[in-house]
Scaffold this motif. Structure first.
Motif, mmCIF file in Angstrom:
data_model
loop_
_atom_site.group_PDB
_atom_site.id
_atom_site.type_symbol
_atom_site.label_atom_id
_atom_site.label_comp_id
_atom_site.label_asym_id
_atom_site.label_seq_id
_atom_site.Cartn_x
_atom_site.Cartn_y
_atom_site.Cartn_z
ATOM 1 N N ALA A 141 0.842 -1.210 -0.051
ATOM 2 C CA ALA A 141 0.027 -0.035 -0.041
ATOM 3 C C ALA A 141 0.873 1.348 0.101
ATOM 4 O O ALA A 141 0.524 2.218 -0.530
ATOM 5 N N ARG A 142 1.931 1.114 0.646
ATOM 6 C CA ARG A 142 2.727 2.319 0.774
ATOM 7 C C ARG A 142 4.137 2.189 -0.007
ATOM 8 O O ARG A 142 4.936 1.024 0.155
ATOM 9 N N SER A 143 4.513 3.040 -0.773
ATOM 10 C CA SER A 143 5.759 3.241 -1.649
ATOM 11 C C SER A 143 7.020 2.922 -0.622
ATOM 12 O O SER A 143 7.987 2.214 -1.128
ATOM 13 N N VAL A 144 7.075 3.437 0.571
ATOM 14 C CA VAL A 144 8.085 3.610 1.253
ATOM 15 C C VAL A 144 8.263 1.850 1.683
ATOM 16 O O VAL A 144 9.480 1.529 2.052
ATOM 17 N N ASP A 145 7.272 1.299 2.086
ATOM 18 C CA ASP A 145 7.437 -0.110 2.352
ATOM 19 C C ASP A 145 7.844 -0.959 1.343
ATOM 20 O O ASP A 145 8.648 -2.134 1.295
ATOM 21 N N VAL A 146 7.580 -0.732 0.121
ATOM 22 C CA VAL A 146 8.158 -1.330 -1.113
ATOM 23 C C VAL A 146 9.856 -1.079 -1.322
ATOM 24 O O VAL A 146 10.359 -1.999 -1.563
ATOM 25 N N MET A 147 10.266 0.331 -1.119
ATOM 26 C CA MET A 147 11.432 0.465 -1.110
ATOM 27 C C MET A 147 12.087 -0.358 0.018
ATOM 28 O O MET A 147 13.184 -1.033 -0.202
ATOM 29 N N THR A 148 11.422 -0.570 1.127
ATOM 30 C CA THR A 148 12.415 -1.511 2.238
ATOM 31 C C THR A 148 12.376 -2.921 1.645
ATOM 32 O O THR A 148 13.278 -3.551 1.769
ATOM 33 N N ALA A 149 11.359 -3.421 1.237
ATOM 34 C CA ALA A 149 11.285 -4.780 0.679
ATOM 35 C C ALA A 149 12.358 -4.987 -0.295
ATOM 36 O O ALA A 149 13.048 -6.003 -0.400
ATOM 37 N N CYS A 150 12.412 -3.795 -1.145
ATOM 38 C CA CYS A 150 13.623 -4.058 -2.469
ATOM 39 C C CYS A 150 14.806 -3.987 -1.732
ATOM 40 O O CYS A 150 15.661 -4.648 -2.217
ATOM 41 N N ALA A 151 15.072 -3.106 -0.697
ATOM 42 C CA ALA A 151 16.490 -3.101 -0.285
ATOM 43 C C ALA A 151 16.694 -4.344 0.253
ATOM 44 O O ALA A 151 17.986 -4.942 0.091
ATOM 45 N N LEU A 152 15.786 -5.018 1.196
ATOM 46 C CA LEU A 152 16.197 -6.133 1.628
ATOM 47 C C LEU A 152 16.272 -7.277 0.854
ATOM 48 O O LEU A 152 17.183 -8.215 1.088
ATOM 49 N N ALA A 204 17.177 -7.081 -2.358
ATOM 50 C CA ALA A 204 18.405 -6.982 -3.076
ATOM 51 C C ALA A 204 19.719 -7.241 -2.099
ATOM 52 O O ALA A 204 20.649 -7.903 -2.399
ATOM 53 N N ALA A 205 19.613 -7.117 -0.950
ATOM 54 C CA ALA A 205 20.501 -7.612 0.161
ATOM 55 C C ALA A 205 20.605 -9.019 0.011
ATOM 56 O O ALA A 205 21.754 -9.624 0.293
ATOM 57 N N ILE A 206 19.570 -9.550 0.276
ATOM 58 C CA ILE A 206 19.287 -11.009 0.145
ATOM 59 C C ILE A 206 20.207 -11.720 -1.047
ATOM 60 O O ILE A 206 20.913 -12.556 -1.313
ATOM 61 N N ASP A 207 19.845 -10.982 -2.269
ATOM 62 C CA ASP A 207 20.302 -11.416 -3.426
ATOM 63 C C ASP A 207 21.882 -11.420 -3.377
ATOM 64 O O ASP A 207 22.373 -12.310 -3.902
ATOM 65 N N ALA A 208 22.179 -10.058 -3.056
ATOM 66 C CA ALA A 208 23.422 -10.009 -3.122
ATOM 67 C C ALA A 208 24.568 -10.903 -2.375
ATOM 68 O O ALA A 208 25.415 -11.701 -2.582
ATOM 69 N N SER A 209 23.886 -11.284 -0.984
ATOM 70 C CA SER A 209 24.818 -11.918 -0.127
ATOM 71 C C SER A 209 24.663 -13.474 -0.499
ATOM 72 O O SER A 209 25.489 -14.250 -0.481
ATOM 73 N N SER A 210 23.487 -14.037 -1.060
ATOM 74 C CA SER A 210 23.272 -15.346 -1.304
ATOM 75 C C SER A 210 24.073 -15.653 -2.794
ATOM 76 O O SER A 210 24.513 -16.906 -2.911
#
Lengths: 116, 156, 302, 201
Positions: free
Chosen positions: B42-53, B55-61
C-alpha cells in the motif's frame, strides 16, 4: 525414469493403456518427488497445478463440512488427471481422455494405500 | 489491484504473474534495490524497504553461492509458518533483474517456479534493452527541493 | 459497475443524508459485496426509515445472504408503508415457501397475481406453492417444528462430518417433473432429480453465488451459499490449470470425501454442482450431474 | 540509476552514505529518521551487529514530496565502515545515484578517512562507474568535539576534497549539518535529471 523407493508404485500405474504420466508430488509445495513421464508431458506443470487443485478441493471440502478428500479427478476434452493423497503426498495420474477410469481409480487408490 | 510500475512494460507480465501465481506481494526490482514494479504494497516506502532487503538477500546469497558452489543460486525460497518468500533472478535485455514474491497456502513453491518461468519469458520479450533516463526535472527545481526538505525537517 | 460504485460512494460521502445509498447498496449487491451492501443499506434505512426502496434493497441483500428472516422483516416494513407493494409480496411469498409455510406463501403470491393476472412467473410460482402445499410439509419446516418421522425428511440431506447420520430418501417429491420452470423455482429446481438419491444439487453463477438449488443439512439448514462459495474455488483452479495441461477445456471434476462424492461441471457462465452420499456410485453421480446441467440450461433458457 | 516513471511522474533515487567505521553514517540516518514526519518516511531498517555496528546496511526510505511535478522519493543507505565488510560495501554501492562521504573529523582517524575514500573510488570503478561522474558531497562529522581532538575543516579539505565537491561540517548526533548535507546531495542528484545538465556528465 523413477529413481526412488516409489518406483515400483509408479510403474504399476504407468503400464495401463492411455496413461501418459505418473507423479508423486508434495501436496503443499507441488514439487515432484518422483515421476515416470512419457516424452512431452510437462511434469513440473502437472505436479504444481494438480497438487494445487487437489489441495483446494481438500480444503474446500473440509470447509464445507464434507470431511477428508480421498480421490480427485479432472476430466477435460482431451485428457484426464486423477489424484489421491496420503501423508502430504499426492499420487497423480495423467491420462488420455479414453481410458478405463474405473480401473485406474481402483489402481490409484491401491497404490496410495501402499505409500508409507 | 494494488499495482504500481516504474516502467510501463512491467505492468502486463507482472499482472499476469500475480493472477496466475496468486501471490500476496510481487515486486520486480533491480539488484541495486530500485523497484521497477510492484503488486500488493500500500505504501511506496514499504516497497522500497522490501526491495532494499531483497537486494541484500540476493547480493549475499549470490556471494554465498559463489563461495560454496562456485556459482550463484538461481532462486531462493523461505517457508514461514503462514507465508513464504520466493526470490529469483529474471534475466532481461538490459541486465539481470529480481522477482520477489510472497505467498501463502493458496499458492505453492511449485506454482511459483512454474509461473516464474513464464514471467522470465515475458520479461525477456517485453523489456527494453537499456533504460534511458531522459531529462525530467525543471532547471529551477531548487526552490521546490528546499521547500520540501524544510517541510521534512520541520523547518517550514 | 466499479465506476458507478465509486461515484455513488463519493456522492454519499459528500452528503451522507442522500438517498444514493439505495443505488449504491444495489450496485454492491449485484457485484456480490453483500456484507458491504448490507452495511450501506442498514445505515441508509436508519436515516430514512420511511423510504420504501431502502427497505426493499435491504431485503434483497438479506435474501442473497440467505438471511431469510432478515429479508422477511425488511419486506414486512415495505408492506407497512405500501400495503400492495408487489416485489415485497413476491419476496415474502418466496421466503414463506422456502421456510415451508406454504399457505402464507400462497396468500402473498395470490395477492400479486390478483394485481397482475398476466404475470406468468407469478402464476407458475403460485402453482408450485399450491402443489407443494398439497404434497404436505417439507423437511425445511423442521427448522421450527421437528419432524418425528424420519421418512418425512428431505431428500437433499448430506450429513456433516461432525455428526454422521444415516441418509434417508423420501418417497415424496415436492412437485412433479415439468417442462418449464419459473424464477420462483430457483431453490427447488433440482429436487425432483434427487427423489431417489440422498444428495444435493445447486448451480452457481460466475461469481460463486447460488443461482438455483439448495444444500440442506440434516437439521434443515440450507448451506448452499457456504458450500457453493467453498467449492467454486476448485473450478477457478481447474480453469487456470487447463492452460498448461494441453487437454482443452475441462468438462467435469469429481472428488470423493469421507462422507460424500461431489461432481461439478461448467454450465453456461456458471457451475453446476451435485453432491451425494458415498453410497451413491460415482457413475450415477455423473449422470445426475448431466441431468442437473440439462435442467439449468432449460431454466436459464439456453 | 534514478528510476523515472513518466506515466505516474515518479522519481526514485538511491543515495549511499559512505565512510570509515564509526564516522557517523548511521547517526545521520537516525537523525533524519527522527526529524521526518511519519507520513514522509518508511520504517528504518538496520542490519546491525550486537555492538550496534552496521553489519550489512541501514536503510531509510523518504518521500520528498513533489518536485517539478514529479513525486520524488529517496532511498538512503549506509554501508558498514569496517574494513572487513568490503564486499558488502561494494554491493550496497551498486546503482547509487549519489554518495555522501561521511568523514570522521578526529585527527587520529585521518588515515581511515583517506583509506575509505580510496575504497569508495575503487568500488565505483569495480562497478564500471567513473567516480568523477557520480554526485558526491563530503560531510566532516564530529566537528562539535574539542578542537584538540579534531582537524580543522580546511585541513580535511586539503586531504580529502581534491575534487572540490560540496562539503559540510556537521554534528550528526545533535543535527547541525545533517540537513545541509542531505540538501546538498539531493540537489546534485536531481540536477542530473534537469534539462540543463542531463547527459552532461
Amino acid at each position: 525414469m523413477a529413481t526412488t523407493p516409489f518406483a515400483p508404485l509408479l510403474q504399476s500405474i504407468i503400464r495401463h493403456r492411455g496413461v501418459t504420466g505418473v507423479l508423486l508430488v508434495g501436496e503443499d509445495d507441488g514439487l515432484v518427488v518422483d515421476s515416470v513421464l512419457q516424452v512431452g508431458v510437462n511434469g513440473a506443470a502437472f505436479a504444481a497445478l494438480t497438487a494445487s487443485l487437489y489441495r483446494k478441493a481438500r480444503r474446500s471440502a473440509e470447509a464445507a463440512g464434507l470431511g477428508r478428500t480421498g480421490y480427485f479427478e479432472l476430466d477435460a476434452v482431451d485428457g484426464r488427471v486423477l489424484a489421491a493423497g496420503k501423508n502430504e503426498l499426492v499420487f497423480i495420474v495423467v491420462a488420455e481422455a479414453r481410458i478405463n477410469v474405473g480401473l485406474l481409480r481402483v489402481e490409484l487408490l491401491k497404490a496410495v494405500e501402499r505409500l508409507p | 489491484m494494488r499495482m504500481s510500475v516504474a516502467a510501463s512494460w512491467v505492468e502486463a507480465p507482472l499482472k499476469q504473474f500475480v493472477d496466475d501465481a496468486r501471490v500476496h506481494y510481487a515486486v520486480l526490482l533491480h539488484p541495486s534495490g530500485q523497484v521497477l514494479g510492484q503488486y500488493g504494497f500500500a505504501r511506496s516506502v514499504d516497497v522500497m524497504t522490501a526491495c532494499a532487503l531483497a537486494a541484500a538477500i540476493d547480493a549475499s546469497s549470490r556471494a554465498l553461492g559463489m563461495l560454496v558452489e562456485g556459482k550463484a543460486f538461481p532462486s531462493l525460497h523461505y517457508a514461514g509458518r503462514e507465508r513464504q518468500i520466493f526470490l529469483a533472478e529474471v534475466p532481461a535485455p538490459g541486465g539481470r533483474l529480481l522477482l520477489l514474491a510472497v505467498f501463502d497456502w493458496e499458492s505453492s513453491l511449485g506454482l511459483l517456479q512454474l509461473y516464474h518461468e513464464e514471467f522470465r519469458a515475458r520479461v525477456g520479450e517485453m523489456a527494453p534493452p537499456i533504460a534511458h533516463n531522459a531529462p525530467a526535472i525543471a532547471a529551477d527545481f531548487e526552490k521546490e527541493l528546499n521547500k520540501n526538505l524544510a517541510v521534512m525537517f520541520g523547518r517550514a | 459497475m466499479a465506476d458507478d460504485i465509486r461515484a455513488l460512494s463519493e456522492a454519499l460521502a459528500v452528503d451522507p443524508s442522500s438517498v444514493a445509498f439505495v443505488a449504491l447498496a444495489e450496485a454492491l449487491r449485484k457485484r456480490g459485496d453483500l456484507d458491504v451492501a448490507a452495511r450501506v443499506a442498514a445505515k441508509g434505512v436508519e436515516r430514512h426509515p420511511s423510504l420504501v426502496d431502502g427497505h426493499d434493497v435491504r431485503a434483497r441483500i438479506a435474501l442473497d445472504r440467505q438471511a431469510l428472516d432478515e429479508a422477511a422483516a425488511s419486506w414486512e416494513s415495505v408492506l407497512r408503508l405500501v400495503p400492495d407493494h408487489r416485489d415485497a409480496q413476491k419476496g415474502l411469498g418466496f421466503i414463506c415457501f422456502q421456510q415451508g409455510r406454504f399457505a402464507e406463501a400462497a396468500a402473498y403470491l395470490a395477492a400479486v397475481a390478483e394485481q397482475d393476472p398476466d404475470d406468468a412467473s407469478v402464476a407458475a410460482a403460485l402453482d408450485t406453492v399450491r402443489a407443494a402445499a398439497m404434497a404436505g410439509p417439507r423437511s425445511s419446516a423442521a427448522v421450527t417444528a421437528p419432524v418425528a418421522d424420519e421418512r418425512e425428511r428431505s431428500t437433499t440431506m448430506i450429513p456433516a462430518v461432525e455428526e454422521p447420520a444415516p441418509i434417508t430418501a423420501s418417497g415424496v417429491a415436492p412437485f412433479a417433473r415439468r417442462a418449464t420452470w419459473s424464477r420462483a423455482d430457483a431453490a427447488i429446481l433440482f429436487d425432483d432429480l434427487l427423489t431417489d438419491v440422498p444428495g444435493a444439487a445447486m448451480h452457481l453463477d460466475e461469481a460463486g453465488l447460488v443461482l438455483a438449488g439448495r444444500y440442506l443439512t440434516e437439521d434443515g439448514r440450507d448451506l448452499a451459499a457456504e458450500v457453493g462459495a467453498q467449492l467454486s474455488g476448485v473450478s477457478d483452479e481447474a480453469t487456470r490449470a487447463m492452460r498448461h495441461f494441453g487437454f482443452g477445456a475441462w468438462t467435469q471434476i469429481v472428488f470423493e470425501t469421507e462422507v460424500a462424492s461431489v461432481a461439478m461441471a461448467p454450465v453456461g457462465q456458471g457451475l453446476t454442482l451435485v453432491a451425494a452420499a458415498r453410497t451413491v456410485p460415482l457413475g450415477f453421480l455423473r449422470r445426475l450431474l448431466d441431468r442437473a446441467a440439462d435442467r439449468i440450461r432449460a431454466w436459464v433458457g439456453e | 540509476m534514478s528510476l523515472v516513471n513518466y506515466a505516474t511522474r515518479e522519481i526514485t533515487c538511491k543515495i549511499v552514505y559512505y565512510g570509515p567505521g564509526r564516522s557517523g553514517k548511521t547517526t545521520n540516518l537516525h537523525y533524519i529518521y527522527g526529524q521526518v514526519p511519519s507520513d514522509r518516511k518508511g520504517q528504518m531498517v538496520s542490519l546491525a551487529t550486537q555492538t550496534d555496528r552496521t553489519l550489512f546496511f541501514d536503510f531509510l526510505p523518504l518521500d520528498l514530496g513533489t518536485i517539478s511535478g514529479f513525486t520524488t522519493r529517496f532511498q538512503l543507505y549506509t554501508v558498514p565502515g569496517q574494513v572487513y565488510y568490503q564486499a558488502t560495501r561494494k554491493l550496497v554501492l551498486q546503482g547509487a545515484d549519489g554518495v555522501v562521504f561521511v568523514a570522521d573529523s578526529q585527527s587520529r582517524q585521518l588515515a581511515e578517512n583517506i583509506e575509505s575514500f580510496q575504497d569508495l573510488h575503487a568500488n565505483l570503478a569495480d562497478h564500471g562507474v567513473d567516480a568523477r561522474g557520480v554526485p558526491l558531497v563530503i560531510q566532516y562529522n564530529k566537528q562539535d568535539l574539542p578542537g584538540d581532538l579534531i582537524l580543522p575543516v580546511a585541513e580535511l579539505e586539503d586531504q580529502l576534497n581534491f575534487r572540490g565537491v560540496p562539503s559540510y561540517s556537521a554534528d550528526a548526533l545533535h543535527g547541525p549539518g545533517v540537513f545541509e548535507t542531505l540538501r546538498g546531495i539531493s540537489e546534485l542528484v536531481l540536477r542530473r535529471l534537469s534539462p540543463t545538465t542531463a547527459g552532461g556528465r
